[in-house]
Design an enzyme around this catalytic site. Sequence first.
Site, PDB file in Angstrom:
ATOM      1  N   THR A 166       0.802  -1.229   0.000  1.00  0.00           N
ATOM      2  CA  THR A 166       0.000   0.000   0.000  1.00  0.00           C
ATOM      3  C   THR A 166       0.834   1.279   0.000  1.00  0.00           C
ATOM      4  OG1 THR A 166      -1.739  -1.201   1.162  1.00  0.00           O
ATOM      5  CG2 THR A 166      -1.920   1.187   1.110  1.00  0.00           C
ATOM      6  N   SER A 178      -9.736   8.801 -29.533  1.00  0.00           N
ATOM      7  CA  SER A 178     -11.019   8.208 -29.896  1.00  0.00           C
ATOM      8  C   SER A 178     -11.255   8.300 -31.402  1.00  0.00           C
ATOM      9  CB  SER A 178     -12.165   8.922 -29.170  1.00  0.00           C
ATOM     10  OG  SER A 178     -13.422   8.446 -29.636  1.00  0.00           O
ATOM     11  N   ARG A 189       3.322   0.656  -7.324  1.00  0.00           N
ATOM     12  CA  ARG A 189       3.066  -0.773  -7.102  1.00  0.00           C
ATOM     13  C   ARG A 189       2.640  -1.452  -8.412  1.00  0.00           C
ATOM     14  NH1 ARG A 189      -1.204  -3.190  -2.597  1.00  0.00           N
ATOM     15  NH2 ARG A 189      -0.381  -5.332  -2.554  1.00  0.00           N
ATOM     16  N   ARG A 223       6.837  -7.104 -18.336  1.00  0.00           N
ATOM     17  CA  ARG A 223       6.999  -6.643 -19.717  1.00  0.00           C
ATOM     18  C   ARG A 223       8.418  -6.243 -20.095  1.00  0.00           C
ATOM     19  NH1 ARG A 223       2.477  -8.644 -22.093  1.00  0.00           N
ATOM     20  NH2 ARG A 223       0.587  -7.967 -21.016  1.00  0.00           N
TER      21      ARG A 223
END
Length: 317
Positions: free
Chosen positions: A119, A152, A256, A265
């Site tokens: 966290t 878009s 995180r 990746r």
Amino acid sequence: MDRVTSQNSTNAPANNTPEEDDGWKDPIERLSSIRSKSSQELLEEIDRRLQLNPQYSKKIESDLGGMGFIELEETWGWEGTILNTARISASNKRVKTGDTLTEADRNLLYVLLKQNHGTPFERISFHFRVICPQFVMKQWLRHRVSSFNEYSMRYRTGIHSFYVPGKVAREVSGYEVITDEEVAEYCDLLEKNYHFYSQLYDKISKRLEQDEKSGKIPALGSMGGRNPYRGRVREILRNVMPMAAYTDMYWTVNFRSLMNFMRLRCGSPVNPDEDAQFEIREYANTIFSFFSKKFPMLSEIMLRVLNENRKATSPEI
């Protein structure tokens, strides 16, 4: 918010273009025949960002399409942010921006990451601008604990350019799986696709203009906002856009989640297995280079923890 702009370095892309031969036409030259005004403006914007933020922006050099790009625009927080978040549970001790972190601070960061106290690491955030092929974006979207805001094709025509793999992107263990001649065929097909999109969109737009003038449909602008007729045309025609087409997005992610992205990746040194697809690995490696420049201490601790975890889970020989 920390703006990560720098004026003190250059970022000249490497030359990945193969030598000219009878079967090869430079991709930049071929793409100029299909590139729209807005796509050309996007290229110019990329060049501006490379000049304004050279330490934290980069073109993807293995992409001969010329549009692959990533920039770390902003970050929020620093290593002290993580420490203060963790210590709130049991202490009033705090570090302030500009304080020199002690060895005890460094060790606490290591213990938190090693023991998966995740966290506090969510307090640091990163804001990226990414221009990548659609097939890279599809893989990127698998990382869901982050936010995306994307170009878009409902509101705009598509980016008129496409991914072209350079030499290094076409090799497996030094063997070229697709030749220059075959890349030329690949480009021929994609060019036809873009010409089809542009020509059909222009044809339909002219018919809509005629129908507006004749009163068959409401005149452009009379309804306010987005024109639903042209909008619907774009919604349908975007279906012919290839996976090699580019998209443009903003990506906001906390550390995180970013660490998980890089772990899966990146290539070496983050992930020596290098098992992600080449193209997304190029973007991820660039992200790691930005991250390690911006947060050298946290980068070093992350690599230490990942390496230890990898050794702990590797079968003994």
